[in-house]
Motif scaffolding. Structure first.
Motif, mmCIF file in Angstrom:
data_model
loop_
_atom_site.group_PDB
_atom_site.id
_atom_site.type_symbol
_atom_site.label_atom_id
_atom_site.label_comp_id
_atom_site.label_asym_id
_atom_site.label_seq_id
_atom_site.Cartn_x
_atom_site.Cartn_y
_atom_site.Cartn_z
ATOM 1 N N UNK A 1 -33.731 14.276 18.541
ATOM 2 C CA UNK A 1 -34.124 13.068 19.264
ATOM 3 C C UNK A 1 -34.899 12.135 18.344
ATOM 4 N N UNK A 2 -34.540 10.858 18.384
ATOM 5 C CA UNK A 2 -35.310 9.844 17.669
ATOM 6 C C UNK A 2 -36.480 9.450 18.555
ATOM 7 N N UNK A 3 -37.579 10.167 18.410
ATOM 8 C CA UNK A 3 -38.764 9.980 19.236
ATOM 9 C C UNK A 3 -39.489 11.303 19.370
ATOM 10 N N UNK A 4 -40.730 11.251 19.789
ATOM 11 C CA UNK A 4 -41.511 12.479 19.959
ATOM 12 C C UNK A 4 -41.258 13.096 21.324
ATOM 13 N N UNK A 5 -41.220 14.429 21.363
ATOM 14 C CA UNK A 5 -41.042 15.187 22.598
ATOM 15 C C UNK A 5 -42.104 16.264 22.681
ATOM 16 N N UNK B 1 -30.806 4.580 16.982
ATOM 17 C CA UNK B 1 -31.943 4.820 16.103
ATOM 18 C C UNK B 1 -32.459 3.549 15.450
ATOM 19 N N UNK B 2 -33.781 3.482 15.236
ATOM 20 C CA UNK B 2 -34.409 2.319 14.611
ATOM 21 C C UNK B 2 -35.448 2.789 13.585
ATOM 22 N N UNK C 1 -29.427 3.227 9.563
ATOM 23 C CA UNK C 1 -30.731 3.570 8.990
ATOM 24 C C UNK C 1 -30.565 4.741 8.028
ATOM 25 N N UNK C 2 -31.655 5.099 7.369
ATOM 26 C CA UNK C 2 -31.720 6.326 6.577
ATOM 27 C C UNK C 2 -32.618 7.315 7.299
ATOM 28 N N UNK C 3 -32.197 8.564 7.343
ATOM 29 C CA UNK C 3 -32.999 9.631 7.943
ATOM 30 C C UNK C 3 -33.671 10.432 6.839
ATOM 31 N N UNK C 4 -34.982 10.559 6.923
ATOM 32 C CA UNK C 4 -35.750 11.340 5.948
ATOM 33 C C UNK C 4 -36.208 12.624 6.637
ATOM 34 N N UNK C 5 -35.855 13.776 6.054
ATOM 35 C CA UNK C 5 -36.147 15.075 6.647
ATOM 36 C C UNK C 5 -37.202 15.798 5.818
ATOM 37 N N UNK C 6 -38.227 16.306 6.489
ATOM 38 C CA UNK C 6 -39.222 17.187 5.868
ATOM 39 C C UNK C 6 -38.723 18.612 6.066
ATOM 40 N N UNK D 1 -24.339 11.523 11.026
ATOM 41 C CA UNK D 1 -23.594 10.691 11.973
ATOM 42 C C UNK D 1 -24.533 9.754 12.728
ATOM 43 N N UNK D 2 -25.700 10.268 13.139
ATOM 44 C CA UNK D 2 -26.668 9.449 13.874
ATOM 45 C C UNK D 2 -27.196 8.315 12.997
ATOM 46 N N UNK D 3 -27.606 8.641 11.766
ATOM 47 C CA UNK D 3 -28.171 7.615 10.884
ATOM 48 C C UNK D 3 -27.112 6.600 10.483
#
Length: 333
Positions: free
Chosen positions: A309-313, A171-172, A246-251, A239-241
């Motif tokens: 997924x870190x990215x759009x699908x 992740x970036x 990085x920090x993961x921000x969730x809506x 675990x991923x972040x």
């Protein structure tokens, strides 16, 4: 659901991925264990214990990597055929979560031979076989044990591109976060175990292969993903972040949830596994903007959940983004 004399969920202390050892305790158990053998003739270990990924990956030659994983659990539904399908789908998901294609699987069956008829075990195995056939994965033999508690799953071997693995540590900052399946199967499975009510929508989610999502992620050039299972969305995202720095921000409003799940949480159908998930991530997560009900849903112990997924699908909602590491590893808004 088939009408049956035996309710399989009543023979298990917990259901599905909610019966996992709590994540914090598991990390204590495996901390310091080494799996890498320098200059091994077996090939380079690309992914092992370090990042908490879904499977192990070893480079065979050039760009070919072999993926190995195993997953099994206690009954999550009463119908033996559906349980077999769910357990097999869940086990195959570890290969898809790393961008691979499953090649061959082995059955893992624990069965209380003096308590439950073998006809039910046959149905469990038939469900697993049908899922493997749908996935194009050979199912060849396996192992069985006489056990007081029924358990079923698979050991799976797959292939992937060594240079295009989906990993926890890829992740970036600036990458969006996409989730391919709705949350809530954990609380619905808990309600099913307690009341016998059936939730076909939950079974549908748990038996949907992550194959197409994995192919789309690899084709789009994404390199960071995990599947959402027993540690809940918050646990797997943490675990991923953490692995990615990085920090993961969730809506929270953007996270898809099965229709009946919110009512199930309000009525108290929350597994101990889900509560342990929330306790584990709470010190590292900013939850001040959401209710306890929402936090529990985000920590809900999923069985055979979707890919994160870190990215759009295509077709998958964007539920947040990765940003530079801040005070918290995860922030929920």
């Amino acid at each position: 659901m088939r009408s049956m004399a035996h309710r399989l969920t009543q023979y298990a202390h917990g259901g599905g991925c909610a019966c996992k050892i709590p994540p914090g305790e598991l990390e204590d158990i495996v901390r310091g264990l080494a799996g890498t053998v320098p200059d091994s003739p077996a090939g380079e270990l690309l992914v092992g214990l370090d990042g908490g990924d879904d499977a192990a990956a070893v480079r065979l030659d050039g760009d070919r990597a072999v993926i190995a994983t195993t997953d099994f659990f206690t009954p999550v539904v009463d119908d033996p055929y559906d349980w077999g399908r769910i357990a097999a789908t869940n086990a195959l998901s570890d290969v898809y979560a790393m961008g691979g294609t499953p090649l061959v699987a082995l059955n893992l069956l624990c069965w209380p031979r003096e308590t439950l008829p073998f006809e039910l075990a046959t149905e469990v195995l038939r469900g697993g076989g049908d899922v493997c056939a749908k996935a194009g994965c050979h199912l060849a033999g396996g192992h069985s044990v006489d056990d007081p508690e029924p358990k079923y799953g698979l050991a799976v071997t797959g292939l992937a591109s060594a240079e295009a693995l989906l990993r926890n540590d890829g992740g970036r900052p600036g990458l969006p976060l996409s989730l391919t399946k709705p949350l809530g199967v954990g609380v619905l499975n808990t309600r099913h175990k307690a009341t016998g009510e059936s939730f076909p929508e939950a079974v549908e989610v748990m038996t949907t292969l992550n194959a197409d999502a994995a192919k789309a992620a690899v084709a789009a050039g994404h390199r960071c993903a995990t599947d959402v299972t027993g540690f809940g969305l918050l646990g797997h995202l943490y675990k991923l972040a953490r692995a990615s720095g990085v920090t993961a921000v969730v809506d929270s409003a953007a996270v898809p949830v099965l229709d009946a799940a919110r009512a199930a949480v309000r009525e108290g159908y929350v597994s101990g596994g889900t509560r342990r998930n929330l306790d584990w991530v709470r010190p590292h997560t900013d939850l001040t903007s959401v209710s306890e009900e929402t936090a529990l849903l985000l920590a809900d112990a999923q069985t055979s959940g979707g890919l994160l997924v870190a990215g759009e699908l295509p077709g998958a909602p964007v539920i947040g983004e990765l940003v530079p590491r801040g005070e918290h590893v995860v922030v929920v808004r």
